[in-house]
Design an enzyme around this catalytic site. Structure first.
Site, short mmCIF file in Angstrom:
data_model
loop_
_atom_site.label_atom_id
_atom_site.label_comp_id
_atom_site.label_asym_id
_atom_site.label_seq_id
_atom_site.Cartn_x
_atom_site.Cartn_y
_atom_site.Cartn_z
N GLY A 37 0.83 -1.19 0.00
CA GLY A 37 0.00 0.00 0.00
C GLY A 37 0.87 1.24 0.00
O GLY A 37 2.08 1.17 -0.27
N ASP A 40 3.04 4.96 5.09
CA ASP A 40 2.41 5.24 6.38
C ASP A 40 0.97 4.76 6.46
O ASP A 40 0.16 5.31 7.21
CB ASP A 40 2.47 6.75 6.70
CG ASP A 40 2.35 7.03 8.19
OD1 ASP A 40 2.79 6.17 8.99
OD2 ASP A 40 1.80 8.08 8.57
N GLY A 119 6.30 1.25 1.02
CA GLY A 119 5.24 2.03 0.41
C GLY A 119 5.74 3.11 -0.52
O GLY A 119 5.04 3.53 -1.44
N LEU A 475 37.27 8.01 -28.81
CA LEU A 475 36.57 9.29 -28.88
C LEU A 475 36.57 9.85 -30.30
O LEU A 475 37.40 9.48 -31.14
CB LEU A 475 37.22 10.30 -27.94
CG LEU A 475 37.13 10.02 -26.43
CD1 LEU A 475 38.01 11.00 -25.67
CD2 LEU A 475 35.68 10.10 -25.96
N SER A 476 35.64 10.75 -30.55
CA SER A 476 35.65 11.49 -31.80
C SER A 476 36.96 12.27 -31.90
O SER A 476 37.37 12.93 -30.94
CB SER A 476 34.46 12.47 -31.84
OG SER A 476 34.49 13.24 -33.02
N SER A 478 39.89 10.80 -32.30
CA SER A 478 41.00 9.98 -31.82
C SER A 478 41.86 9.45 -32.95
O SER A 478 43.02 9.08 -32.75
CB SER A 478 40.47 8.81 -30.99
OG SER A 478 39.67 7.96 -31.79
N SER A 548 31.30 3.98 -30.64
CA SER A 548 30.71 2.87 -29.87
C SER A 548 30.99 3.05 -28.38
O SER A 548 31.79 2.32 -27.80
CB SER A 548 31.22 1.52 -30.36
OG SER A 548 32.62 1.48 -30.48
#
Length: 641
Positions: A37, A40, A119, A475-476, A478, A548
């Site tokens: 439920g 509290d 809860g 990396l881009s 590289s 990637s």
């Protein structure tokens, strides 16, 4: 401190004849249930009251409870029963449940294991864990607040998981003046919601967990209620222990038992049906058949075994069977497929990435699985089907799911064991989702692999080379594309048959529909992996140059062809160096906020942990790197029989 009067009847047999009591106790039926439920609503207090009234508290625990109630309790000088269940320090400090707490208690008629589930919405995944083995759910509602979002969520999940016995416990009736009108209105509201989500029936009980009203004894404060108390209902509710025995025989294999050369058996717990020596069986997914020779246990061989028993089976004929296979009755087997429609409960803080490969555990089977973009997400408040591309923490959606090989399954409505599953992140080993299978997609039954005469080995032999995927990642900026291009030129000069797949070039055609969100990056690499695999089937050496950024997708491609045919080359260039080069001006745009989801700036790059080669472009020129790559692995290009 005034201690509430114990009103549960003590079992006199304990004092009279302990052996007789233990014998009777051993043969009592067991009911597993959860309390759930909203926050509290009094779940922990209710369980604490059940433990107290059933005499399951030792004297030292009671003394500790009294002391803790004074120190951190929420009931003034009265006993705070919730402290019997809320064991974590954070739970006691905040007065909430975080983890699932399992407790045992017993009455004269039955034994119980109850799971107190959290809860808070952020802990919904814990509620799913507790509900997965429950036979009954007690949905608590604060009489002052009525039905809340978590009431709906937990009711929906309980029904989804297959719990048929629902108790609507309208709690804190003492704070609502024991008003029948309040109770009737809540029951009416819940009935309308229950009809919408497919709950066929439920039992509503007005209670006060703190005061003990209608828990073990009928309350004098609510003479208008003439139904059972909560304990009476828990004792009397029918839980069919034989329901699974009437179903066709199923036993997922957990272990191949081979203690010596003269014995080979298959161990597991029978999930459905009955099995006897001489029965004809089938092993799935292979479909091979045999008959049961013996049913072996530690206590000797059996003439019969039923659902719920753990046994070792031996066959008349030696056929292939291993962990993850399912032994079934020969004339009524379950289905085998690799594509499904499924309901998914997402349980991880990181969103679902459609197309990503996750581990899928279903029974004793473990396979790789990927999920397509959800068909829709379910709005718990009004059950509307919302369009979505992903799922976030605690979202519930319906999506298509595919596995890397056929699995044995049944619809979840027919079998929890063969229809329910969990998804596990391959990198972190976190459980990210739980789900239920609806049915196999028709295409999974109609599409079959076509055998060809000129196969992968024939193509490789004709070209005189070993097919490979040489995966450049980094990396881009590289230098991946530059180095890959130089490697291919050298392979061409050596007379090798190769093809270079470049990230930018592929996005002009095959992947022009994809953007650069995490989900699109995952799909980008999945498609490239499939294309690269087809090219290796043709005997080619495939060079790929892609950022990637995620290990999971690089590992997915590796798994497509096997570790011997995948060479991961990490073109290691520090971000500062790559950004300084910035040949295409992409980093400048990303820093200016003009280019979103750019790897290294506002999107992560996961560095390879164990690449086959690491190229440090701060110390090597592209020409030197290409020479090193070819010289290092030139032997692996050659075809050998």
């Amino acid at each position: 401190m005034d201690i509430p009067q114990v009103i549960y009847k003590t079992e006199a047999l304990i004092a009279e004849d302990i052996d007789a009591y233990l014998e009777a106790h051993q043969h009592k039926s067991m009911l597993r249930f959860i309390t759930c439920g909203s926050v509290d609503d009094g779940k922990s207090t209710l369980i604490g009251r059940l433990l107290y009234d059933s005499q399951m508290i030792f004297e030292d625990q009671l003394e500790a409870l009294e002391a803790d109630s004074k120190k951190v309790g929420t009931q003034g000088q009265e006993i705070d029963f919730a402290l019997l269940v809320d064991g974590l320090a954070a739970e006691r400090e905040q007065g909430i449940t975080i983890d699932v707490a399992y407790r045992f208690f017993a009455t004269e008629k039955r034994k119980f294991i109850v799971a107190d589930t959290p809860g808070h919405e952020q802990y919904t995944r814990n509620m799913v864990t507790g509900a997965s083995t429950a036979d009954l759910a007690v949905i608590l509602i604060d009489a002052r607040l009525g039905i809340l979002t978590q009431t709906r969520r937990h009711s929906y999940l309980a029904n989804l998981i297959g719990i048929k016995n629902i108790v609507l416990a309208v709690n804190k009736m003492d704070l609502a003046g024991y008003d029948q009108g309040v109770f009737d209105q809540i029951v009416s509201d819940y009935s309308a919601f229950a009809d919408e989500i497919g709950i066929e029936s439920f039992v509503a009980i007005p209670i006060s967990g703190l005061a003990g009203d209608n828990i073990t004894n009928r309350s004098d404060n609510m003479p208008w209620y003439d139904g059972p108390t909560l304990v009476q209902h828990l004792e009397d509710v029918e839980v069919s222990v034989t329901a699974n025995q009437s179903k066709p025989f199923r036993m997922p294999v957990q272990w191949v038992n081979r203690p010596n050369l003269d014995f080979r058996g298959f161990s597991g717990q029978i999930s459905a049906g009955i099995v006897k020596p001489g029965d004809a069986i089938r092993v799935l997914p292979s479909g091979k058949t045999s008959r049961i020779r013996k049913i072996v246990t530690m206590d000797g061989n059996l003439d019969q075994a039923v659902a719920g028993q753990s046994v070792t089976l031996t066959f008349d004929e030696e056929i292939d069977c291993s962990r993850g296979d399912v032994i079934v009755t020969a004339d009524d087997p379950p289905q085998v497929a690799d594509q499904f429609e499924s309901t998914i409960v997402w349980m991880d803080e990181d969103e679902l990435l459609p197309g990503r490969s996750y581990w899928m555990k279903i029974g004793t089977q473990m396979v790789s699985a990927s999920i397509q973009s959800p068909k829709y997400q379910i709005n718990i408040n009004n059950l509307a089907q919302l369009a979505t591309k992903t799922l976030n923490l605690n979202d519930i959606g319906v999506a298509e799911l595919s596995t890397d090989r056929p699995i044995v399954f049944e619809s979840y409505t027919d079998s929890r064991d063969l229809g329910g599953y969990i998804l596990i992140d391959k990198m972190t080993n976190r459980t990210v989702a739980a789900g239920t299978l609806h049915f196999a997609l028709r295409r999974s039954q109609n599409v079959h692999w076509q055998d060809v005469d000129i196969d992968r080995a024939a193509h490789a032999q004709q070209k005189g080379q070993a097919p490979k995927i040489v995966w450049f990642t980094g990396l881009s900026g590289s230098g991946k594309s530059t180095i890959a291009n130089m490697v291919e030129k050298r392979l061409f000069a050596l007379g090798k048959h190769s093809f270079l797949l470049d990230g930018d070039n592929v996005r002009h055609g095959l992947n022009k529909d994809l953007g650069f969100t995490d989900a699109d990056r995952v799909e980008n690499i999945r498609r490239i992996g499939e294309v690269a695999k087809l090219m290796t089937d043709a005997g080619l050496i495939v060079l790929t140059a892609f950022i990637s950024p995620f290990r999971a997708e690089r590992d997915l491609v590796r798994s497509m062809v096997g570790p011997d045919e995948f060479v991961e080359i990490f073109v290691d260039t520090p971000l500062a160096v790559a950004e300084e080069r910035d040949v295409k001006g992409l980093y400048k745009k990303a820093r200016a906020g003009e280019l979103k989801n750019f790897t290294g700036i506002d999107s992560d790059y996961e560095v390879p942990k164990n690449p086959e080669m690491r190229i440090d472009t701060t110390n090597l020129s592209p020409e030197e790197a290409a020479e090193l790559i070819v010289d290092t692995i030139v032997g692996s290009w050659s075809y050998t029989i």
